[in-house]
Write a protein that holds these residues in place. Sequence first.
Motif, PDB file in Angstrom:
ATOM      1  N   HIS A  18       0.811  -1.207   0.000  1.00 46.89           N
ATOM      2  CA  HIS A  18       0.000   0.000   0.000  1.00 46.89           C
ATOM      3  C   HIS A  18       0.852   1.268   0.000  1.00 46.89           C
ATOM      4  O   HIS A  18       0.327   2.364   0.108  1.00 46.89           O
ATOM      5  CB  HIS A  18      -0.924   0.015   1.225  1.00 46.89           C
ATOM      6  N   ALA A  19       2.128   1.118  -0.135  1.00 53.12           N
ATOM      7  CA  ALA A  19       3.040   2.239   0.048  1.00 53.12           C
ATOM      8  C   ALA A  19       2.875   3.340  -0.992  1.00 53.12           C
ATOM      9  O   ALA A  19       2.754   4.499  -0.643  1.00 53.12           O
ATOM     10  CB  ALA A  19       4.477   1.755   0.075  1.00 53.12           C
ATOM     11  N   GLU A  20       2.874   2.992  -2.304  1.00 54.69           N
ATOM     12  CA  GLU A  20       2.741   3.988  -3.358  1.00 54.69           C
ATOM     13  C   GLU A  20       3.588   5.227  -3.065  1.00 54.69           C
ATOM     14  O   GLU A  20       3.109   6.354  -3.050  1.00 54.69           O
ATOM     15  CB  GLU A  20       1.273   4.392  -3.527  1.00 54.69           C
ATOM     16  N   GLU A  21       4.849   5.036  -2.796  1.00 51.26           N
ATOM     17  CA  GLU A  21       5.770   6.136  -2.500  1.00 51.26           C
ATOM     18  C   GLU A  21       5.521   6.773  -1.130  1.00 51.26           C
ATOM     19  O   GLU A  21       6.063   7.827  -0.847  1.00 51.26           O
ATOM     20  CB  GLU A  21       5.720   7.207  -3.596  1.00 51.26           C
ATOM     21  N   LYS A  22       4.700   6.192  -0.318  1.00 51.31           N
ATOM     22  CA  LYS A  22       4.453   6.744   1.007  1.00 51.31           C
ATOM     23  C   LYS A  22       5.499   6.227   1.979  1.00 51.31           C
ATOM     24  O   LYS A  22       5.903   5.072   1.915  1.00 51.31           O
ATOM     25  CB  LYS A  22       3.058   6.360   1.500  1.00 51.31           C
TER      26      LYS A  22
END
Length: 170
Positions: A18-22
């Motif tokens: 779920h990171a998507e660059e987070k």
Amino acid sequence: MKRIIIILLILTISLSMHAEEKLIISVLDFYTEEGISRSEMRLFISLLSSALFQTKLYIVIDVSERETLLSELDFSVSECSDESCQLEIGRLLSAEAIIIGRIGRLGSRYVLSIKMLETDTGRAINTADGVYESIDYMVDDVGTIAGKLASVHREEAEARAAVAEEEDIK
């Protein structure tokens, strides 16, 4: 021990999906001085965690999730007050950054000092400080505090989006 490893692997995989660059972060308990109760501090870090999550720049490891994982590892947070120990907590949680802080009183004012640290290096990513007439004003300012901490990542995300848009135009 096997159970602990499985839990950590599941947490790491689910967070990375779920990171998507987070950035994966955890807000750790703040150091408090006389006049500020532990329950007030815990409520404040809960509000701060929520405000940081709402920036949509972070995956925030929930306080209860943090405590569950650390108890599985038999790691006592209460004995952990220095920065190097707090960084170790961040590493155990697979967090890329931790938020640590201090709430105290100076005369009749409340003083808040917060740092976001990169867990791998201990480097300060950003800080946020404030002096408040009452703890109520500090609580009212939690969104601004989260915004200050997130500003460096918001700028990076905007720069990445601009580069991606340029590449799409070409």
